[in-house]
Design a protein around this motif. Structure first.
Motif, PDB file in Angstrom:
ATOM      1  N   VAL A 159      64.047  13.346  -9.185  1.00  0.00           N
ATOM      2  CA  VAL A 159      62.685  13.366  -8.617  1.00  0.00           C
ATOM      3  C   VAL A 159      62.644  12.469  -7.382  1.00  0.00           C
ATOM      4  O   VAL A 159      62.108  12.842  -6.332  1.00  0.00           O
ATOM      5  CB  VAL A 159      61.640  12.913  -9.671  1.00  0.00           C
ATOM      6  N   LYS A 160      63.230  11.289  -7.482  1.00  0.00           N
ATOM      7  CA  LYS A 160      63.257  10.352  -6.348  1.00  0.00           C
ATOM      8  C   LYS A 160      63.953  10.968  -5.145  1.00  0.00           C
ATOM      9  O   LYS A 160      63.454  10.887  -4.019  1.00  0.00           O
ATOM     10  CB  LYS A 160      63.962   9.054  -6.762  1.00  0.00           C
ATOM     11  N   GLN A 161      65.100  11.599  -5.393  1.00  0.00           N
ATOM     12  CA  GLN A 161      65.855  12.193  -4.281  1.00  0.00           C
ATOM     13  C   GLN A 161      65.039  13.250  -3.556  1.00  0.00           C
ATOM     14  O   GLN A 161      65.000  13.308  -2.332  1.00  0.00           O
ATOM     15  CB  GLN A 161      67.184  12.792  -4.791  1.00  0.00           C
ATOM     16  N   ARG A 162      64.349  14.074  -4.348  1.00  0.00           N
ATOM     17  CA  ARG A 162      63.545  15.132  -3.735  1.00  0.00           C
ATOM     18  C   ARG A 162      62.382  14.542  -2.921  1.00  0.00           C
ATOM     19  O   ARG A 162      62.060  15.027  -1.845  1.00  0.00           O
ATOM     20  CB  ARG A 162      63.023  16.095  -4.799  1.00  0.00           C
ATOM     21  N   LEU A 163      61.776  13.478  -3.438  1.00  0.00           N
ATOM     22  CA  LEU A 163      60.671  12.828  -2.715  1.00  0.00           C
ATOM     23  C   LEU A 163      61.169  12.195  -1.419  1.00  0.00           C
ATOM     24  O   LEU A 163      60.523  12.298  -0.370  1.00  0.00           O
ATOM     25  CB  LEU A 163      59.998  11.774  -3.601  1.00  0.00           C
ATOM     26  N   ILE A 164      62.349  11.551  -1.480  1.00  0.00           N
ATOM     27  CA  ILE A 164      62.923  10.944  -0.271  1.00  0.00           C
ATOM     28  C   ILE A 164      63.243  12.031   0.762  1.00  0.00           C
ATOM     29  O   ILE A 164      62.966  11.878   1.951  1.00  0.00           O
ATOM     30  CB  ILE A 164      64.183  10.116  -0.628  1.00  0.00           C
ATOM     31  N   ASP A 165      63.807  13.143   0.289  1.00  0.00           N
ATOM     32  CA  ASP A 165      64.120  14.267   1.192  1.00  0.00           C
ATOM     33  C   ASP A 165      62.867  14.804   1.874  1.00  0.00           C
ATOM     34  O   ASP A 165      62.918  15.330   2.981  1.00  0.00           O
ATOM     35  CB  ASP A 165      64.823  15.395   0.425  1.00  0.00           C
ATOM     36  N   ALA A 166      61.714  14.661   1.179  1.00  0.00           N
ATOM     37  CA  ALA A 166      60.448  15.150   1.740  1.00  0.00           C
ATOM     38  C   ALA A 166      59.794  14.101   2.647  1.00  0.00           C
ATOM     39  O   ALA A 166      58.704  14.304   3.178  1.00  0.00           O
ATOM     40  CB  ALA A 166      59.495  15.517   0.604  1.00  0.00           C
ATOM     41  N   GLY A 167      60.464  12.953   2.813  1.00  0.00           N
ATOM     42  CA  GLY A 167      59.958  11.948   3.738  1.00  0.00           C
ATOM     43  C   GLY A 167      59.175  10.807   3.106  1.00  0.00           C
ATOM     44  O   GLY A 167      58.563  10.000   3.808  1.00  0.00           O
ATOM     45  N   VAL A 168      59.189  10.719   1.786  1.00  0.00           N
ATOM     46  CA  VAL A 168      58.471   9.630   1.120  1.00  0.00           C
ATOM     47  C   VAL A 168      59.251   8.319   1.286  1.00  0.00           C
ATOM     48  O   VAL A 168      60.443   8.261   1.005  1.00  0.00           O
ATOM     49  CB  VAL A 168      58.259   9.936  -0.388  1.00  0.00           C
ATOM     50  N   GLU A 169      58.559   7.288   1.765  1.00  0.00           N
ATOM     51  CA  GLU A 169      59.222   5.994   1.958  1.00  0.00           C
ATOM     52  C   GLU A 169      58.748   4.936   0.959  1.00  0.00           C
ATOM     53  O   GLU A 169      59.375   3.891   0.809  1.00  0.00           O
ATOM     54  CB  GLU A 169      58.983   5.492   3.389  1.00  0.00           C
ATOM     55  N   ASN A 170      57.604   5.217   0.303  1.00  0.00           N
ATOM     56  CA  ASN A 170      57.075   4.290  -0.707  1.00  0.00           C
ATOM     57  C   ASN A 170      56.586   5.102  -1.890  1.00  0.00           C
ATOM     58  O   ASN A 170      55.760   6.007  -1.732  1.00  0.00           O
ATOM     59  CB  ASN A 170      55.895   3.484  -0.143  1.00  0.00           C
ATOM     60  N   GLY A 171      57.099   4.761  -3.057  1.00  0.00           N
ATOM     61  CA  GLY A 171      56.672   5.497  -4.239  1.00  0.00           C
ATOM     62  C   GLY A 171      57.148   4.834  -5.514  1.00  0.00           C
ATOM     63  O   GLY A 171      57.958   3.897  -5.483  1.00  0.00           O
ATOM     64  N   PHE A 172      56.636   5.327  -6.625  1.00  0.00           N
ATOM     65  CA  PHE A 172      56.890   4.712  -7.929  1.00  0.00           C
ATOM     66  C   PHE A 172      56.952   5.823  -8.967  1.00  0.00           C
ATOM     67  O   PHE A 172      56.081   6.684  -9.020  1.00  0.00           O
ATOM     68  CB  PHE A 172      55.717   3.758  -8.222  1.00  0.00           C
ATOM     69  N   ILE A 173      58.013   5.818  -9.765  1.00  0.00           N
ATOM     70  CA  ILE A 173      58.195   6.833 -10.803  1.00  0.00           C
ATOM     71  C   ILE A 173      58.399   6.091 -12.120  1.00  0.00           C
ATOM     72  O   ILE A 173      59.281   5.238 -12.213  1.00  0.00           O
ATOM     73  CB  ILE A 173      59.449   7.695 -10.513  1.00  0.00           C
ATOM     74  N   SER A 174      57.584   6.393 -13.116  1.00  0.00           N
ATOM     75  CA  SER A 174      57.789   5.775 -14.427  1.00  0.00           C
ATOM     76  C   SER A 174      57.811   6.866 -15.481  1.00  0.00           C
ATOM     77  O   SER A 174      56.826   7.565 -15.682  1.00  0.00           O
ATOM     78  CB  SER A 174      56.676   4.775 -14.743  1.00  0.00           C
ATOM     79  N   LEU A 175      58.974   7.027 -16.120  1.00  0.00           N
ATOM     80  CA  LEU A 175      59.080   7.991 -17.208  1.00  0.00           C
ATOM     81  C   LEU A 175      59.107   7.192 -18.506  1.00  0.00           C
ATOM     82  O   LEU A 175      60.161   6.822 -19.004  1.00  0.00           O
ATOM     83  CB  LEU A 175      60.352   8.837 -17.089  1.00  0.00           C
ATOM     84  N   GLY A 176      57.922   6.869 -19.000  1.00  0.00           N
ATOM     85  CA  GLY A 176      57.814   6.128 -20.248  1.00  0.00           C
ATOM     86  C   GLY A 176      58.646   4.867 -20.277  1.00  0.00           C
ATOM     87  O   GLY A 176      59.479   4.686 -21.146  1.00  0.00           O
TER      88      GLY A 176
END
Length: 322
Positions: A159-176
């Motif tokens: 998920v992170k890789q796809r978001l970075i590829d889309a240009g996201v520079e700041n984000g947070f992913i929490s899977l439980g």
């Protein structure tokens, strides 16, 4: 200029998932991440009879099954770490997990005879992989791969890789409780995502340390997450493929800080050795892996790449030594 942030919380894979994305197209990106996770959840689960993984398990002792390249790579990675007999990490643990059912209503203590029978089926060397065909063959009938100790980390990384590829520079992913960060939090003055480590010996929400993460992953495993009590004894969900019983250890929880979440997943199980000090000693030797181990007595131990400092009078944070 403040960038719009989009966030969502939903339930999937028996846990809560939180996504935060700073990007003009954040809403669409979050929808895509949801669908991406849904796809993984349906294909990689051992809890649904018709999943891609269960086709492999149902054909144990019968025939090799060709699987999608991503599932093949994850099984290959899991098999590699499972073959190290000095750690409890083992993706072939499925038959024991299904026998104990810890975390489900029907959890029970199996007889020694049943445990003994299942122990013959948890050998990761019996997982045969064919690179050309992308096929997986479990050599003995009754064998089952369980990716529970590795899958969420892999999902988070994808998920992170796809978001970075889309240009996201700041984000947070929490899977439980599997936390993976992209860049830093624009809202925090210390330019990090500040993630707390739960005190495993206290009420939920009682944070024992705070870790400021920038683009890093943090994964915690603990014996207090899933367990059941029987005849006054507590049985936790981290099973030992050598004894067939819950791991005998003085570790209450183990937190791994690493670049990739899949590594955090692997080592948060593989590092669950018989004592907290043994675990720290072991993990100190692994490059790119930092750990916080909390013993059942409440001792907090950290690997040498982490340093503690008090932010306020009570708030103790752990910093990665850059």
């Amino acid at each position: 200029m403040t960038m719009n942030s989009y966030s969502v919380r939903f339930e999937m894979m028996g846990t809560f998932i939180d996504l935060v994305v700073y990007h003009p197209n954040g809403e669409q990106l979050i929808k895509e991440a949801y669908l991406q996770l849904q796809d993984y959840a349906t294909r990689f689960t051992a809890n649904q009879a018709d999943s891609e993984l269960m086709r492999v398990n149902q054909s144990a002792g019968i025939a090799p099954i060709a699987v999608a390249p991503d599932l093949f790579e994850l099984i290959k990675l899991g098999k590699y770490y499972s073959e190290d007999v000095s750690t409890p990490f083992n993706i072939a643990i499925g038959p024991l997990v299904k026998t104990w059912r810890i975390g489900f209503k029907e959890a029970s203590v199996p007889s020694q005879a049943v445990v003994h029978e299942k122990l013959a089926l948890v050998d990761p060397n019996q997982i045969m992989l064919n690179e050309q065909e992308h096929s997986v063959f479990l050599r003995q009938k009754g064998m089952e791969i369980d990716l529970g100790a590795i899958a969420k980390g892999y999902f988070a990384d994808q998920v992170k890789q796809r978001l970075i590829d889309a240009g996201v520079e700041n984000g947070f992913i929490s899977l439980g409780g599997n936390v993976l960060t992209i860049g830093h939090s624009p809202k925090n003055s210390n330019k990090a995502w500040n993630v707390g480590i739960q005190n495993p010996l206290s009420e939920r929400g009682d944070v024992i340390r705070i870790v400021p993460l920038k683009g890093m992953s943090m994964v915690t495993s603990g014996i207090n997450e899933r367990f059941f009590e029987f005849n006054g004894q507590r049985y936790h969900h981290l099973l030992d493929g050598k004894t067939g019983m819950p791991l005998a250890t003085d570790i209450a929880s183990l937190t791994i800080v690493s670049k990739r979440s899949v590594d955090g997943e692997i080592w948060s199980t593989a590092g669950f050795l018989s004592s907290a000090s043994q675990s720290i000693h072991y993990l100190n030797a692994i490059e790119g892996i930092e750990a916080v181990v909390i013993s059942v007595k409440g001792d907090v131990m950290i690997t040498s790449g982490l340093v503690e400092y008090k932010q306020h009078s009570t708030d103790i944070a752990l910093l990665l030594m850059q």
